[in-house]
Design an enzyme around this catalytic site. Structure first.
Site, mmCIF file in Angstrom:
data_model
loop_
_atom_site.group_PDB
_atom_site.id
_atom_site.type_symbol
_atom_site.label_atom_id
_atom_site.label_comp_id
_atom_site.label_asym_id
_atom_site.label_seq_id
_atom_site.Cartn_x
_atom_site.Cartn_y
_atom_site.Cartn_z
ATOM 1 N N GLY A 1 0.772 -1.229 0.000
ATOM 2 C CA GLY A 1 0.000 0.000 0.000
ATOM 3 C C GLY A 1 0.803 1.278 0.000
ATOM 4 N N LYS B 1 2.635 2.640 -2.452
ATOM 5 C CA LYS B 1 2.441 3.443 -3.664
ATOM 6 C C LYS B 1 1.022 3.963 -3.752
ATOM 7 C CE LYS B 1 5.960 0.895 -6.088
ATOM 8 N NZ LYS B 1 6.034 -0.315 -5.242
ATOM 9 N N CYS C 1 10.710 -4.599 -9.382
ATOM 10 C CA CYS C 1 11.893 -4.457 -8.538
ATOM 11 C C CYS C 1 12.917 -5.489 -8.957
ATOM 12 C CB CYS C 1 11.529 -4.623 -7.067
ATOM 13 S SG CYS C 1 10.710 -6.170 -6.737
#
Lengths: 169, 737
Positions: free
Chosen positions: B386, B388, B507
């Site tokens: 949460g 972003k 990522c």
């Protein structure tokens, strides 16, 4: 549910519904009450019931016996409209955040004319809202009792975000 | 309380009875140890070594001098104490005889001097240990340092000698050879007598010698000291970067590389697959930096929640609690980096009040790239935990609407918690599989897809990734990401007045999960890459190994732990150009041709970079026609870059006279031509197309089947002769029919 709310903010409930930026509403979903603007409500209807986890802000839930329990997540909305406030000394902040009741020794300030069992919002000395509770004693009595007596019953505090993350939803 | 034989331990100094009397264990021991070594005889080997030493020591000394040698006449026999470290490193280097001999020289000199106040005429500038000791003694004892440094060696040598005598001596001698060979500067193949020169030459690794295969196998059986491996890695990299000067005669680059690979696997605990991938991505020195950076954690960063407070105020409040922090950088107005803290950062009252959020620095980037505006509707497809989502909400000032979705219900709880804690009111949280999204709800102004990935960029947070990722994992992730990005694109409303943007981020640093996925999206949908608005970070690859990507991939950004001090990350911002999904184009062309061609054409088309066609079964065109169509369809108008060289060559061929022939083609040869290319491309596209290819074979003629089999074996590129042959076959077919 409105009864519970009015305990804390009294007649200010209207302010919650009619906000300048649109109407907000409360909706019940899975035994929980959510507070959201109507726009969001419309869009959220697209999502099927079982997949919807949360809308807007969750205010609280109805327990099995249909009692309404206010959650800490409602704090942001209650705090500005709170009628009765209690300020806690820095030393006892942590204790309240752990879920303990507030004792007289930790009490910094309290609004005048607080009646007994009145819903109050708890603040820290820097005016950061910490949670809510119920006054155990009236303001008058608070002055008289000994330092170890409980003056505010704990109901919800922001420490719960860490302690009981799971129960928030 | 025993006395510690630690040269770095300071002995008491200053006025006081004991300060003068007790000089520390080193000096005490030196007295009687010296005596021990005095009468020691040289063994035969020792004698040989001494001879060799006199021959060779001149050279190393000269080179040592510029580096760290002692500057006076004693430099010949007095070596910098650094040697001690090397000696400690090479545990296998156990030929203590040589050590003893060298020490003998020293000891002889030492003996001659007053042991209390050994006069040392040497500068020990470079000697770390000595520097510490300089202050430890009184003026007349300032010279003991060097001898102290070397006294330890005898002590350690004694210990080791004992150890060795219990362990197997001959074996260790062999190991000595292995290590020595690597570090020595030698032209000749050695025998053990070279060891002393190893010690002497330890600082020069002018010639890094590869151990022979047999030696390496032996190494596998015995435990190698990590220090040795590390040194060997450094030497190897050094040789490889100046290969022409430093290479050993007769040794191939690949041998050095394979040694480096296995060393890196051992030293940093990676599995070989990952090391090979990393070696492809980075140059060698960068690789070492990257691996080192993955060993340590990135600094903790937090993001101020501007819905509730300001960065200044938050910083002040945290500093009052005893947190050491700094603003994150010029590129962020809300980030703070925490250096250290006396209170747990995740449990301060400010955190609980929702004034900030613990978030990695790299996670700021996709949201900054997306920059959602107030009043927009935004979708976050993979929202947990949460960070972003809440950042987007604060940028939108709680207006508009955010849909936060995650496929994992457990992790959704943290999203709910964070959203409530930070006071986000415009969010709807749901639990769908991201791939279902356009059906559930579409028409968002902006979409953020932070796709689930292999996590190779966050190895510092999760070291398990080093060993448990392999080819299948990466491909699986890539497949899922491709599906997700298509769903995400379909959920964006291209006609939105303020938006129409999608940000894809992972990522991970693997090309298969990053550039390849974006390139796939470019081919399959009407989207284009736009600048991400991040002015730092490395540009994405437009080509990698044998793959070629669309040139606009330059606009995507890569971030690395070793160069930007944040987790490895990839961000690409796409703009949707039109809501229509490109359908198969080739229906109009060459329908006679075909059934067989369909599959060939479709897969081939996919390969062309600019094409926005869908893969589907319906494409029928031949390669040329298809190309033409694609050209027409090109909206961005960039030159076509073929994915593979093979395709290029094939296209060139088809452009020529083959065009007409192919147009008439029955499908045999063209199939042949295109199929091999297709097959590979199909494979690249994760095998779905292969299935289609197989399914779509309408004519089940034997010949075709044969061709299919053949194609599987055919090379991508066709040689000249083959081409001619095909031509001939074509000619024959036409004449035959």
């Amino acid at each position: 549910m409105f009864e519970k709310l009015s305990k804390y903010i009294g007649e200010n409930i209207k302010l919650l519904i009619d906000r300048p930026d649109g109407t907000y509403c409360f909706r019940l979903h899975n035994d929980r009450v959510y507070y959201m603007s109507e726009k969001i409500l419309k869009l959220a209807t697209n999502i099927s019931r079982d997949k919807l986890v949360s809308v807007g802000t969750c205010f609280g839930k109805f327990t099995k016996t249909q009692k309404f329990r206010l959650h800490i997540t409602a704090l942001d909305f209650l705090a500005p409209y709170a009628k009765f406030k209690v300020w806690v000394k820095p030393g006892s902040e942590q204790s309240f955040l752990y879920g303990n009741h507030i004792m007289k020794s930790g009490l910094g300030r309290i609004t005048e004319n607080t009646s007994q069992y009145q819903g109050v919002v708890v603040y820290s000395m820097s005016d950061v809202p910490l949670g809510f509770g119920v006054a155990a004693k009236t303001t008058q009595e608070c002055r008289k009792v000994d330092p170890m007596a409980i003056v505010v019953f704990h109901q919800a505090d922001i420490g719960e975000y860490i302690r009981s993350e799971d129960t928030l939803t | 309380m025993g006395r510690k034989l630690d040269p770095s331990m300071r002995v008491k100094r200053g006025p006081g009875r004991k300060a003068r009397k007790q000089k520390g264990a080193e000096t005490e021991l030196s007295k009687f140890l010296v005596d021990d070594e005095g009468p020691k005889k040289l063994s035969s080997r020792g004698r040989k070594r001494a001879v060799k030493r006199t021959q060779v020591t001149k050279k190393p000394k000269q080179e040592e001098k510029p580096k760290k040698g002692f500057s006076d006449e004693n430099s010949e026999w007095l070596k910098p104490a650094q040697r001690k470290r090397k000696i400690e490193e090479c545990e296998e280097d156990e030929d203590s005889d040589s050590q003893w001999e060298e020490e003998e020289d020293d000891d002889d000199v030492v003996k001659d001097l007053d042991h209390k106040g050994i006069v040392k005429d040497i500068d020990d500038d470079d000697d770390d240990d000595d520097e510490e000791m300089v202050d430890d003694y009184g003026a007349d004892e300032g010279d003991e340092q060097d001898s102290d440094g070397e006294e330890l060696l005898p002590i350690e040598k004694a210990a080791r000698k004992q150890k060795k005598q219990t362990s197997m001596k001959p074996e260790s001698d062999d190991d000595d050879d292995d290590d020595d060979e690597e570090e020595e500067k030698k032209d000749l193949k050695e025998d053990e007598e070279e060891e002393d020169t190893v010690q002497a030459n330890i600082d020069e690794t002018e010639q890094f010698k590869l151990p022979a295969a047999a030696d390496r196998a032996k190494e596998g059986l015995l435990l190698m000291d990590l220090q040795t491996i590390h040194q060997r890695i450094k030497d190897n990299v050094d040789v490889l970067s100046h290969f022409s000067e430093k290479r050993e005669e007769g040794k191939e680059r690949s041998e050095y590389l394979s040694l480096l690979r296995s060393d890196l696997c051992t030293y940093y605990s990676y599995n070989p697959f990952l090391i090979s991938k990393l070696m492809d991505l980075f140059s060698l020195s960068e690789l070492i930096d990257f691996l080192e950076a993955n060993e340590i954690h990135r600094p903790v960063t937090i993001r101020t929640n501007t819905l509730k407070t300001r960065r200044r105020d938050l910083a002040q409040a945290l500093i009052n609690r005893g947190v050491n922090l700094d603003p994150l950088g010029k590129w962020s107005k809300t980030g703070l980096v925490i250096y250290d803290s006396s209170v747990p950062i995740g449990a301060t009252p400010e955190y609980l009040a929702g004034q900030y959020m613990l978030q990695g620095a790299s996670s700021f980037l996709p949201v900054m790239a997306l920059s959602p505006q107030e009043g927009e509707s935004v979708l976050d497809m993979s929202a947990a935990p949460g960070g972003k989502t809440t950042y987007m909400a604060q940028l939108m000032r709680n207006t508009g609407m955010i849909v936060a979705n995650d496929a994992n219900a457990e992790r959704l709880k943290s999203v709910v918690g964070n959203i409530h804690r930070l006071g986000v009111t415009n969010a709807v949280i749901c639990n769908y599989d991201g791939r279902q999204f356009p059906k559930v709800m579409g028409g968002f102004d902006r979409v953020l897809l932070d796709a689930p990935c292999s996590g190779t960029g966050v190895i510092s947070k999760d070291p398990a990734v080093k060993t448990n990722k392999d080819e299948a994992d990466i491909l699986r992730s890539a497949h899922l990401q491709k599906e997700l990005i298509l769903s995400a694109i379909d959920s964006v409303n291209a006609d939105s007045s303020t938006g129409g943007y999608l940000v894809y981020s992972t990522c991970s640093i693997m090309v298969e999960e990053n550039e390849w996925v974006v390139d796939y999206a470019l081919k399959k949908r009407n989207v284009k890459l736009v600048p991400a608005g991040l002015d730092f970070g490395k540009e994405g690859f437009t080509r990698f190994k044998e793959r070629r990507f669309h040139p606009s991939l330059k606009l995507s950004r890569r971030f690395y732990p070793h160069s930007h001090n944040m987790d490895g990350f990839f961000v690409a911002k796409l703009k949707k150009l039109s809501n229509t999904i490109p359908t198969a184009v080739k229906e109009t062309e060459n329908e006679e041709e075909s059934t067989k061609m369909e599959t060939a054409a479709s897969s081939e088309q996919i390969q062309k970079p600019e094409s926005k066609e869908q893969k589907p079964a319906s494409t029928k065109a031949k390669s040329n026609m298809g190309k033409k169509l694609k050209l027409k369809q090109n909206k961005s108008g960039t030159p076509i870059i073929t994915k593979k060289a093979g395709v290029k060559s094939e296209n060139k061929k088809s452009d020529g006279p083959k065009k007409a022939k192919i147009a008439k083609l029955d499908g045999k040869t063209s199939k042949k031509v295109e199929k091999p290319v297709k097959k590979q491309k199909v494979k690249e596209l994760n095998g779905d197309s292969t299935k289609e290819v197989v399914k779509e074979k309408k004519k089940g003629s034997q010949f075709e089947k044969k061709n299919i089999m053949k194609k599987k074996n055919l090379k991508k590129r066709m040689g000249k002769n083959k081409f001619k042959k095909l031509k001939n076959i074509l000619g024959q077919d036409e004449s035959g029919q």
